[in-house]
Design a protein around this motif. Structure first.
Motif, PDB file in Angstrom:
ATOM      1  N   GLY A  31       0.829  -1.213   0.000  1.00 41.45           N
ATOM      2  CA  GLY A  31       0.000   0.000   0.000  1.00 41.45           C
ATOM      3  C   GLY A  31       0.862   1.263   0.000  1.00 41.45           C
ATOM      4  O   GLY A  31       0.554   2.236  -0.705  1.00 41.45           O
ATOM      5  N   ASP A  32       1.959   1.226   0.772  1.00 39.89           N
ATOM      6  CA  ASP A  32       2.872   2.390   0.807  1.00 39.89           C
ATOM      7  C   ASP A  32       3.523   2.596  -0.559  1.00 39.89           C
ATOM      8  O   ASP A  32       3.678   3.722  -1.022  1.00 39.89           O
ATOM      9  CB  ASP A  32       3.978   2.176   1.844  1.00 39.89           C
ATOM     10  CG  ASP A  32       3.419   1.961   3.224  1.00 39.89           C
ATOM     11  OD1 ASP A  32       3.074   2.949   3.876  1.00 39.89           O
ATOM     12  OD2 ASP A  32       3.305   0.790   3.636  1.00 39.89           O
ATOM     13  N   LEU A  33       3.935   1.499  -1.174  1.00 37.82           N
ATOM     14  CA  LEU A  33       4.575   1.620  -2.492  1.00 37.82           C
ATOM     15  C   LEU A  33       3.581   2.219  -3.484  1.00 37.82           C
ATOM     16  O   LEU A  33       3.907   3.123  -4.250  1.00 37.82           O
ATOM     17  CB  LEU A  33       5.046   0.250  -3.012  1.00 37.82           C
ATOM     18  CG  LEU A  33       6.159  -0.455  -2.244  1.00 37.82           C
ATOM     19  CD1 LEU A  33       6.527  -1.780  -2.904  1.00 37.82           C
ATOM     20  CD2 LEU A  33       7.406   0.434  -2.170  1.00 37.82           C
ATOM     21  N   TRP A  34       2.353   1.716  -3.431  1.00 33.49           N
ATOM     22  CA  TRP A  34       1.346   2.177  -4.394  1.00 33.49           C
ATOM     23  C   TRP A  34       0.989   3.648  -4.166  1.00 33.49           C
ATOM     24  O   TRP A  34       0.733   4.391  -5.112  1.00 33.49           O
ATOM     25  CB  TRP A  34       0.109   1.276  -4.337  1.00 33.49           C
ATOM     26  CG  TRP A  34      -0.931   1.636  -5.334  1.00 33.49           C
ATOM     27  CD1 TRP A  34      -2.239   1.950  -5.082  1.00 33.49           C
ATOM     28  CD2 TRP A  34      -0.775   1.728  -6.770  1.00 33.49           C
ATOM     29  NE1 TRP A  34      -2.897   2.236  -6.262  1.00 33.49           N
ATOM     30  CE2 TRP A  34      -2.024   2.103  -7.300  1.00 33.49           C
ATOM     31  CE3 TRP A  34       0.295   1.547  -7.640  1.00 33.49           C
ATOM     32  CZ2 TRP A  34      -2.227   2.304  -8.679  1.00 33.49           C
ATOM     33  CZ3 TRP A  34       0.097   1.736  -9.009  1.00 33.49           C
ATOM     34  CH2 TRP A  34      -1.149   2.104  -9.513  1.00 33.49           C
ATOM     35  N   ASN A  35       1.028   4.060  -2.916  1.00 26.49           N
ATOM     36  CA  ASN A  35       0.816   5.477  -2.612  1.00 26.49           C
ATOM     37  C   ASN A  35       1.679   6.375  -3.474  1.00 26.49           C
ATOM     38  O   ASN A  35       1.246   7.418  -3.956  1.00 26.49           O
ATOM     39  CB  ASN A  35       1.254   5.723  -1.171  1.00 26.49           C
ATOM     40  CG  ASN A  35       0.105   6.117  -0.330  1.00 26.49           C
ATOM     41  OD1 ASN A  35      -0.935   6.490  -0.867  1.00 26.49           O
ATOM     42  ND2 ASN A  35       0.282   6.009   0.975  1.00 26.49           N
ATOM     43  N   HIS A  36       2.925   5.971  -3.634  1.00 29.91           N
ATOM     44  CA  HIS A  36       3.864   6.782  -4.412  1.00 29.91           C
ATOM     45  C   HIS A  36       3.782   6.466  -5.905  1.00 29.91           C
ATOM     46  O   HIS A  36       3.765   7.364  -6.744  1.00 29.91           O
ATOM     47  CB  HIS A  36       5.294   6.570  -3.901  1.00 29.91           C
ATOM     48  CG  HIS A  36       5.434   6.952  -2.456  1.00 29.91           C
ATOM     49  ND1 HIS A  36       5.302   8.249  -2.024  1.00 29.91           N
ATOM     50  CD2 HIS A  36       5.658   6.211  -1.352  1.00 29.91           C
ATOM     51  CE1 HIS A  36       5.442   8.285  -0.708  1.00 29.91           C
ATOM     52  NE2 HIS A  36       5.664   7.057  -0.282  1.00 29.91           N
ATOM     53  N   LEU A  37       3.719   5.182  -6.236  1.00 29.47           N
ATOM     54  CA  LEU A  37       3.741   4.800  -7.663  1.00 29.47           C
ATOM     55  C   LEU A  37       2.474   5.257  -8.385  1.00 29.47           C
ATOM     56  O   LEU A  37       2.502   5.569  -9.578  1.00 29.47           O
ATOM     57  CB  LEU A  37       3.914   3.285  -7.815  1.00 29.47           C
ATOM     58  CG  LEU A  37       5.245   2.705  -7.313  1.00 29.47           C
ATOM     59  CD1 LEU A  37       5.299   1.196  -7.532  1.00 29.47           C
ATOM     60  CD2 LEU A  37       6.443   3.365  -8.011  1.00 29.47           C
ATOM     61  N   SER A  38       1.360   5.311  -7.648  1.00 28.97           N
ATOM     62  CA  SER A  38       0.092   5.665  -8.314  1.00 28.97           C
ATOM     63  C   SER A  38       0.097   7.108  -8.811  1.00 28.97           C
ATOM     64  O   SER A  38      -0.740   7.487  -9.629  1.00 28.97           O
ATOM     65  CB  SER A  38      -1.082   5.447  -7.358  1.00 28.97           C
ATOM     66  OG  SER A  38      -0.895   6.244  -6.210  1.00 28.97           O
ATOM     67  N   LYS A  39       1.060   7.909  -8.314  1.00 30.34           N
ATOM     68  CA  LYS A  39       1.105   9.312  -8.753  1.00 30.34           C
ATOM     69  C   LYS A  39       1.838   9.454 -10.084  1.00 30.34           C
ATOM     70  O   LYS A  39       1.899  10.532 -10.660  1.00 30.34           O
ATOM     71  CB  LYS A  39       1.787  10.164  -7.676  1.00 30.34           C
ATOM     72  CG  LYS A  39       0.962  10.151  -6.400  1.00 30.34           C
ATOM     73  CD  LYS A  39       1.480  11.055  -5.314  1.00 30.34           C
ATOM     74  CE  LYS A  39       0.593  10.933  -4.086  1.00 30.34           C
ATOM     75  NZ  LYS A  39       1.290  10.452  -2.894  1.00 30.34           N
TER      76      LYS A  39
END
Ligand SMILES: C[S@@+](CC[C@H](N)C(=O)[O-])C[C@H]1O[C@@H](n2cnc3c(N)ncnc32)[C@H](O)[C@@H]1O
Length: 349
Positions: A31-39
């Motif tokens: 979830g933390d990784l996706w927080n950044h990658l989703s941007k």
């Protein structure tokens, strides 16, 4: 279906990811990784050190075209089963074939007697391993092997193959089930994980040094070199790696009590080669967005990695994610405060 709904349905698919313990898995921080990658805008992604495949599977469930790679065959086979594969599942006829009695060479029974599993369990593994080779579809083979690997890991205290017998058996439910029960359950779990995200996803089983893939974003999560921890994947998982490879092209070290084989050489596991290995990866992938997971107690250090990445990327960001590794070894115990490392996500655009 509108686009938003499609993404939501795909995201729901992530709950079916068949997680097992895997050293260095990003399962807990996805979830933390996706927080950044989703941007970031990207359609395709190359996960070069796929491991448990949790990152690739998550991104597949976000509708991305996913290409994975790992030099461990048992990682690759799972990726083939649930990332590359978009529709093949195992049915009751396949299961009957997988469980049928046969005469086989008894390799596991004779080689691994009294090491990891009982005679009955070894007999089961020899039998199913041989039956798998009768399946005529590569994705069904991948699903069956993944299920067999999962059964072995579940039935093994700590999920690793570094010690003889049941030393760490804590009596949990997984240890009480038979290996056959685990296998049948795992087939269901892997079947459920199969889905189509409308993209042609691919998986490879190569050394990172030998693969070039074009993707909008490349994600690197290599083993972390630290002076106080062990990052040897073959040492931990040699039995299931051998099982997937059917011990082809492998020379067992007969003197070793657990009958392991020689570790694959990885430049990321040694200080004197880790720097140039990163350098080569960055150079080769400079036309893609580069994302790297790395930890605060590793070398190259955070600042060194920033410098190295800045040679190829004008915009480098570093995000910190607090993370305690659940995997320890003799020098690096679970709960030990030295184990409190920061996980970094570097992004070079
Ligand atoms: C930190 S783990 C990756 C974990 C993964 N991101 C996950 O969430 O499960 C590192 C992986 O790199 C693989 N590996 C190590 N050296 C490699 C190399 N030179 N080429 C390809 N794969 C390698 C290991 O087999 C291991 O699965």
């Amino acid at each position: 279906m509108n686009n938003q709904l499609e993404i939501e349905n795909l995201t729901n698919q992530f709950q079916y990811f068949p997680g097992t313990r895997y050293m260095g898995s990003k399962n807990k921080i996805i979830g933390d990784l996706w927080n950044h990658l989703s941007k970031i805008e990207f359609e395709s992604v190359f996960d070069c050190f796929a491991g448990s495949n949790v990152v690739g599977y998550f991104l597949k469930s976000q509708g991305k075209k996913v290409i994975t790679n790992d030099f461990m065959a048992f990682s690759h086979i799972t990726s083939k089963a649930i990332i590359e594969n978009s529709r093949h599942q195992l049915n009751s006829v396949d299961l009957k074939l997988l469980l049928k009695k046969n005469s086989n060479n008894g390799f596991i029974q004779s080689t691994y007697k009294d090491i990891f599993f009982s005679d009955t369990e070894n007999e089961f593994l020899d039998r199913v391993r041989q039956n798998i080779s009768e399946l005529d579809n590569e994705y069904k083979v991948a699903l069956s092997l993944s299920a067999l690997v999962r059964a072995c890991i579940k039935k093994r205290a700590r999920g690793i193959f570094t010690f003889v017998g049941e030393r760490y058996n804590d009596g949990r439910a997984d240890m009480k089930k038979t290996i056959e029960e685990h296998f049948i359950e795992s087939i269901d779990i892997f079947n459920q994980a199969v889905f189509d995200n409308g993209k042609k996803n691919e998986s490879y089983n190569l050394r990172s040094e030998d693969i070039s893939v074009k993707a909008d974003l490349v994600y690197f999560d290599p083993p972390y070199f630290t002076t106080n921890s062990d990052n040897d994947y073959v040492r931990r998982y040699h039995f299931v790696e051998g099982l997937v490879r059917n011990w082809q092209g492998i020379r067992i070290q007969e003197h070793s009590v657990v009958k392991k084989f020689e570790s694959y050489k990885s430049p990321f596991s040694k200080k004197d080669t880790a720097y140039s290995a990163f350098e080569t990866l960055f150079k080769k992938n400079q036309s893609s967005i580069i994302a790297i997971s790395y930890s605060s107690n590793s070398l190259p250090s955070k600042n060194e990695l920033i410098q190295m990445l800045s040679k190829y990327k004008s915009n480098v960001e570093v995000h910190e994610i607090d993370h305690t590794y659940s995997f320890g070894n003799q020098n690096h115990k679970v709960g030990n405060k030295n184990n409190r490392v920061k996980e970094y996500l570097f992004i070079g655009i």
